[in-house]
Design an enzyme around this catalytic site. Sequence first.
Site, PDB file in Angstrom:
ATOM      1  N   THR A 126      -0.984   2.371   6.869  1.00 49.68           N
ATOM      2  CA  THR A 126      -0.933   1.051   7.511  1.00 49.68           C
ATOM      3  C   THR A 126      -1.329   1.179   8.965  1.00 49.68           C
ATOM      4  O   THR A 126      -0.938   2.126   9.631  1.00 49.68           O
ATOM      5  CB  THR A 126       0.523   0.523   7.436  1.00 49.68           C
TER       6      THR A 126
ATOM      7  N   ARG B  65       6.026  -8.003  -4.195  1.00 46.45           N
ATOM      8  CA  ARG B  65       6.746  -7.254  -3.147  1.00 46.45           C
ATOM      9  C   ARG B  65       6.095  -7.461  -1.773  1.00 46.45           C
ATOM     10  O   ARG B  65       4.885  -7.447  -1.626  1.00 46.45           O
ATOM     11  CB  ARG B  65       6.750  -5.775  -3.522  1.00 46.45           C
ATOM     12  N   VAL B  66       6.931  -7.644  -0.774  1.00 45.76           N
ATOM     13  CA  VAL B  66       6.466  -7.738   0.615  1.00 45.76           C
ATOM     14  C   VAL B  66       7.191  -6.658   1.408  1.00 45.76           C
ATOM     15  O   VAL B  66       8.399  -6.461   1.231  1.00 45.76           O
ATOM     16  CB  VAL B  66       6.778  -9.139   1.192  1.00 45.76           C
ATOM     17  N   GLY B  67       6.467  -5.967   2.270  1.00 44.63           N
ATOM     18  CA  GLY B  67       7.086  -4.885   3.046  1.00 44.63           C
ATOM     19  C   GLY B  67       7.450  -5.317   4.452  1.00 44.63           C
ATOM     20  O   GLY B  67       7.660  -6.498   4.734  1.00 44.63           O
ATOM     21  N   ASP B  68       7.514  -4.349   5.328  1.00 48.55           N
ATOM     22  CA  ASP B  68       7.911  -4.606   6.725  1.00 48.55           C
ATOM     23  C   ASP B  68       6.756  -5.122   7.581  1.00 48.55           C
ATOM     24  O   ASP B  68       6.976  -5.809   8.581  1.00 48.55           O
ATOM     25  CB  ASP B  68       8.427  -3.312   7.360  1.00 48.55           C
TER      26      ASP B  68
ATOM     27  N   THR C  88       5.178   2.350  10.372  1.00 45.44           N
ATOM     28  CA  THR C  88       4.445   2.665   9.154  1.00 45.44           C
ATOM     29  C   THR C  88       5.384   3.454   8.240  1.00 45.44           C
ATOM     30  O   THR C  88       6.381   3.990   8.702  1.00 45.44           O
ATOM     31  CB  THR C  88       3.157   3.471   9.465  1.00 45.44           C
ATOM     32  N   GLY C  89       5.077   3.470   6.964  1.00 41.80           N
ATOM     33  CA  GLY C  89       5.941   4.185   6.033  1.00 41.80           C
ATOM     34  C   GLY C  89       6.607   3.229   5.061  1.00 41.80           C
ATOM     35  O   GLY C  89       6.124   2.109   4.852  1.00 41.80           O
TER      36      GLY C  89
ATOM     37  N   GLY D 131       8.436   0.496   3.905  1.00 35.95           N
ATOM     38  CA  GLY D 131       8.824  -0.711   4.621  1.00 35.95           C
ATOM     39  C   GLY D 131      10.262  -1.146   4.389  1.00 35.95           C
ATOM     40  O   GLY D 131      10.897  -1.704   5.285  1.00 35.95           O
TER      41      GLY D 131
HETATM   42  C1  SD4 Z   1       4.837  -1.232   3.605  1.00 35.17           C
HETATM   43  N1  SD4 Z   1       4.957  -0.156   5.724  1.00 35.17           N
HETATM   44  O1  SD4 Z   1       4.293  -2.128   2.987  1.00 35.17           O
HETATM   45  C2  SD4 Z   1       4.061  -0.514   4.667  1.00 35.17           C
HETATM   46  C3  SD4 Z   1       3.371   0.630   4.025  1.00 35.17           C
HETATM   47  C4  SD4 Z   1       2.758   1.580   4.966  1.00 35.17           C
HETATM   48  O2  SD4 Z   1       1.148   3.025   5.448  1.00 35.17           O
HETATM   49  O3  SD4 Z   1       3.140   1.762   6.088  1.00 35.17           O
HETATM   50  N2  SD4 Z   1       1.741   2.224   4.587  1.00 35.17           N
HETATM   51  O4  SD4 Z   1       5.981  -0.863   3.359  1.00 35.17           O
END
Ligand code: SD4
Length: 330
Positions: free
Chosen positions: A190, A218-221, A241-242, A244
């Site tokens: 991300t 699904r929705v992330g951060d 990133t990571g 979420g």
């Molecule tokens: C998520 N934080 O959708 C994002 C994924 C991500 O590198 O960081 N990918 O959870």
Amino acid sequence: MQRRNFLKKTGLGATGLASIPFLSSWSKPIGEIQPKTIKKAVRPIVVCTWNFHNATSKAWEILNSGGNALDAVEQGVMIEEADVTNQTVGKGGRPDRDGNVTLDACIMNKDGNCGSVVYLQNITHAISVARKVMEDTPHVMLAGKGAEQFAYEKGFEKENLLTEQSKKEWLEWKKESKYETIINIENHDTIGMLAIDANGDISGSCTTSGMAYKVGGRVGDSPLVGAGLFIDNEVGGATATGVGEEVVKTVGSFLIVELMRQGKSPQEACEEAVNRIVSKNKNYNDFQVGFLAINKNGETGAYCIHPGFSYSKYDGAGQSDNPSGSFVKK
Ligand code: SD4
């Protein structure tokens, strides 16, 4: 001990406090505390998660020619959204487990205004749709079909975001349909970007196709203001990133900006945010989270759970890759 009792016990009234230089700043409301040493601010400057050189180069081009931070963070991340070889952002992003590429993005400006899109399909530049939400609507967030419809009304073109490569890999994944997070590999690219322009104004952006093979819907951060991104023009900005889900639970980017407001450096603030996630999760070995932050002076910091995260920086000294420290050591 309550502060009033502390003052009583130590015999320090208001006048006593003010006469001690260190404590006189402590007696001010937190938001007014000044940095201990005033350094010359670094500006303009741009940083982004991972080593997306083309993205920081584009943002720098804008900043260095007198452009503003908002344009820089939008156009910088657009490079990755359009790059089909980046399978975590925009076109070419890995799909959810049903084969749909769904994008999340948000943008925030110097005035604390923000715009966000979640579960957006068929539009490459989610970040630009998010900017339109911020500038052309009274809202902050649009989702799914509504966001897509809004984008068409604003002149965005419908595109198929699922490339042959991503489709091939998804079909391969489907044979086992094993949903697991993979540390630092594939599903963690991300792009979150933070910039300060020549005027000293800060903006930020964050855009992603989310976790590969996620559950549909699904929705992330990344599109959540405060979690994947937060900017306060008086203090600084942060992005994540990571995985979420873990960033959302600690409202990570907001936390980091508030810690900087209290006087922590960007590095210290990122470390505290990671420590908080680690202390609440026995299974931290199973997932990665990385934070990146910048303060009003242009000082930067980054920290992650597992080794491997890094960030790209471009300022008057040129472009650099900066490996992040990590909670788990190599
Ligand atoms: C998520 N934080 O959708 C994002 C994924 C991500 O590198 O960081 N990918 O959870």
